[in-house]
Design an enzyme around this catalytic site. Structure first.
Site, PDB file in Angstrom:
ATOM      1  N   HIS A  26       0.691  -1.156   0.029  1.00  0.00           N
ATOM      2  CA  HIS A  26       0.083   0.032   0.101  1.00  0.00           C
ATOM      3  C   HIS A  26       0.753   1.203  -0.093  1.00  0.00           C
ATOM      4  O   HIS A  26       0.377   2.260   0.397  1.00  0.00           O
ATOM      5  CB  HIS A  26      -1.126   0.004   1.282  1.00  0.00           C
ATOM      6  CG  HIS A  26      -0.314  -0.136   2.507  1.00  0.00           C
ATOM      7  ND1 HIS A  26      -0.895  -0.666   3.494  1.00  0.00           N
ATOM      8  CD2 HIS A  26       0.688   0.596   2.957  1.00  0.00           C
ATOM      9  CE1 HIS A  26      -0.018  -0.594   4.532  1.00  0.00           C
ATOM     10  NE2 HIS A  26       0.845   0.204   4.275  1.00  0.00           N
ATOM     11  N   HIS A  73      -1.688   4.563   9.776  1.00  0.00           N
ATOM     12  CA  HIS A  73      -0.036   5.086  10.127  1.00  0.00           C
ATOM     13  C   HIS A  73      -0.264   6.403  10.959  1.00  0.00           C
ATOM     14  O   HIS A  73       0.405   7.324  10.540  1.00  0.00           O
ATOM     15  CB  HIS A  73       0.626   5.380   8.891  1.00  0.00           C
ATOM     16  CG  HIS A  73       0.582   3.942   7.797  1.00  0.00           C
ATOM     17  ND1 HIS A  73      -0.320   3.576   7.115  1.00  0.00           N
ATOM     18  CD2 HIS A  73       1.728   3.054   7.511  1.00  0.00           C
ATOM     19  CE1 HIS A  73       0.033   2.571   6.222  1.00  0.00           C
ATOM     20  NE2 HIS A  73       1.276   2.246   6.688  1.00  0.00           N
ATOM     21  N   HIS A 207      10.453  -3.989   3.630  1.00  0.00           N
ATOM     22  CA  HIS A 207      11.028  -2.716   3.514  1.00  0.00           C
ATOM     23  C   HIS A 207      11.221  -2.190   5.089  1.00  0.00           C
ATOM     24  O   HIS A 207      10.764  -2.666   6.181  1.00  0.00           O
ATOM     25  CB  HIS A 207       9.807  -1.726   2.974  1.00  0.00           C
ATOM     26  CG  HIS A 207       8.657  -1.365   3.498  1.00  0.00           C
ATOM     27  ND1 HIS A 207       7.813  -2.453   3.730  1.00  0.00           N
ATOM     28  CD2 HIS A 207       7.937  -0.098   3.835  1.00  0.00           C
ATOM     29  CE1 HIS A 207       6.538  -2.161   4.220  1.00  0.00           C
ATOM     30  NE2 HIS A 207       6.706  -0.617   4.386  1.00  0.00           N
ATOM     31  N   GLU A 254       4.335  -5.657   8.364  1.00  0.00           N
ATOM     32  CA  GLU A 254       2.908  -5.261   7.897  1.00  0.00           C
ATOM     33  C   GLU A 254       2.296  -6.350   7.060  1.00  0.00           C
ATOM     34  O   GLU A 254       1.284  -6.754   6.887  1.00  0.00           O
ATOM     35  CB  GLU A 254       3.134  -4.133   6.703  1.00  0.00           C
ATOM     36  CG  GLU A 254       3.275  -2.673   7.363  1.00  0.00           C
ATOM     37  CD  GLU A 254       3.257  -1.713   6.263  1.00  0.00           C
ATOM     38  OE1 GLU A 254       3.134  -0.435   6.785  1.00  0.00           O
ATOM     39  OE2 GLU A 254       3.448  -1.840   4.989  1.00  0.00           O
TER      40      GLU A 254
HETATM   41  C1  DHB Z   1       6.397   3.400   2.516  1.00  0.00           C
HETATM   42  C2  DHB Z   1       5.797   2.329   2.553  1.00  0.00           C
HETATM   43  C3  DHB Z   1       4.863   1.923   3.404  1.00  0.00           C
HETATM   44  O1  DHB Z   1       4.136   0.660   3.423  1.00  0.00           O
HETATM   45  C4  DHB Z   1       4.488   3.158   4.079  1.00  0.00           C
HETATM   46  O2  DHB Z   1       3.371   2.667   5.113  1.00  0.00           O
HETATM   47  C5  DHB Z   1       4.918   4.145   4.256  1.00  0.00           C
HETATM   48  C6  DHB Z   1       5.939   4.539   3.288  1.00  0.00           C
HETATM   49  C7  DHB Z   1       7.639   3.812   1.569  1.00  0.00           C
HETATM   50  O3  DHB Z   1       8.134   2.946   0.891  1.00  0.00           O
HETATM   51  O4  DHB Z   1       8.018   4.952   1.346  1.00  0.00           O
HETATM   52 FE    FE Z   2       2.490   0.894   5.398  1.00  0.00          FE
END
Ligand code: DHB
Ligand code: FE
Length: 294
Positions: A26, A73, A207, A254
């Site tokens: 997302h 978030h 990530h 996540e």
């Molecule tokens: C990013 C990815 C995410 O899932 C998020 O919630 C906020 C930022 C990103 O890669 O920048």
């Molecule tokens: Fe996220």
């Protein structure tokens, strides 16, 4: 014009049914790219090509309701009050202002009747849901809608948003999320309306946005995660948080939300579509569409 009458016996009650599960990242940058018409640019072209078949699939599938499992978030709940699991029961959910003004996407329409039924069923089923009479939906919810539905004037289905805390330690375990998905299925299948329901698990894939390992991407892990999620979900549900942190980075946690989606499906599923791409912003992007085996 042919008129087809669907004759239904009076004793036949059509229940709601979860007809497919979708897992998708997302990433907020995807929302920004869509909103600012950048999907044609070279950076985004492979991503745009990869999501096109999923959009076609969705246009054919035409769900009445999408249950979207995502994490807020710190947009709607703030860090002062963080429910582990919450369900939005309102008529409407406005896009949240995440610092640059709300995304200019349609307001998300809820399905209060189904949402209250799911809330009651989940709570009676021993899941202590927080009931959100008001919820603003951030990129966690609206970006998956944009990925699958494009840029319609109005979203073509109702949405029941379910939030899972993965931003403040401790998040719920993968197995708890999987069990939540199983309970969501029981809830939906006991709702006496003929509804085509699709369930989304969102977030991930690997990530890390902060700390020494910021920028971690582990696509081999993500691929193996998806393979196992499809074919052996209970083994994935048993994985501890530490495995996500070590292999997929701190925000890779996540991915437990994909388990909630997977729990709402049969043990045996067919994967109808998969797309993975690196990088999308700071993440490894993943998308899967699964259906119960016939
Ligand atoms: C990013 C990815 C995410 O899932 C998020 O919630 C906020 C930022 C990103 O890669 O920048
Ligand atoms: Fe996220």
């Amino acid at each position: 014009m042919a008129i087809v009458l669907r004759v239904r016996a009076s004793w036949e009650i059509r229940m709601a049914k979860i007809t497919a599960g979708i897992g998708t990242s997302h990433v907020p940058a995807i929302g920004a790219a869509i909103d600012h018409k950048k999907l044609e640019q070279p950076y985004w072209q492979p991503f745009a090509d990869g999501i096109a078949p999923a959009r076609e699939w969705m246009a054919q599938h035409q769900p009445d309701v999408c249950i979207v499992i995502f994490n807020d978030h710190a947009s709607s709940f703030s860090l002062e009050l963080i429910p582990t699991f919450a369900i939005g029961v309102a008529d409407q959910f406005a896009p949240a202002d995440e610092g640059y003004g709300p995304r200019e996407v349609p307001v998300v329409n809820g399905h209060p009747e189904l949402a209250w039924h799911v809330a009651e069923s989940l709570i009676q089923d021993d899941f202590d849901m927080t009931i959100a009479n008001r919820l603003e939906v951030d990129h966690g919810c609206t970006v998956p809608l944009s990925i699958l539905f494009g840029e319609p004037e109005n979203w073509p289905c109702k949405v029941v948003p379910i939030c899972v805390n993965v931003i403040q330690y401790p998040p719920p375990s993968g197995s708890r999320c999987y069990a939540l998905g199983q309970a969501i299925r029981r809830a939906v299948e006991s709702f006496e309306q003929d509804l085509n329901v699709v369930i989304f698990g969102t977030g991930g894939m690997s990530h890390q946005l902060q700390g020494e390992r910021a920028g971690v991407i582990n696509q081999p892990f993500d691929r193996a995660f998806l393979d196992a999620l499809v074919d052996d979900p209970e083994s994935v549900a048993a994985r501890p948080h530490t495995e996500y942190l070590r292999e997929a980075g701190s925000e890779g946690i996540e991915l437990v939300m994909w388990l909630a989606m997977r729990g709402a499906m049969d043990k045996q599923v067919d994967e109808e579509y998969r797309f993975m791409h690196v990088p999308v912003s700071n993440t490894s992007y993943g998308l899967t569409i699964i259906k119960n085996k016939l």
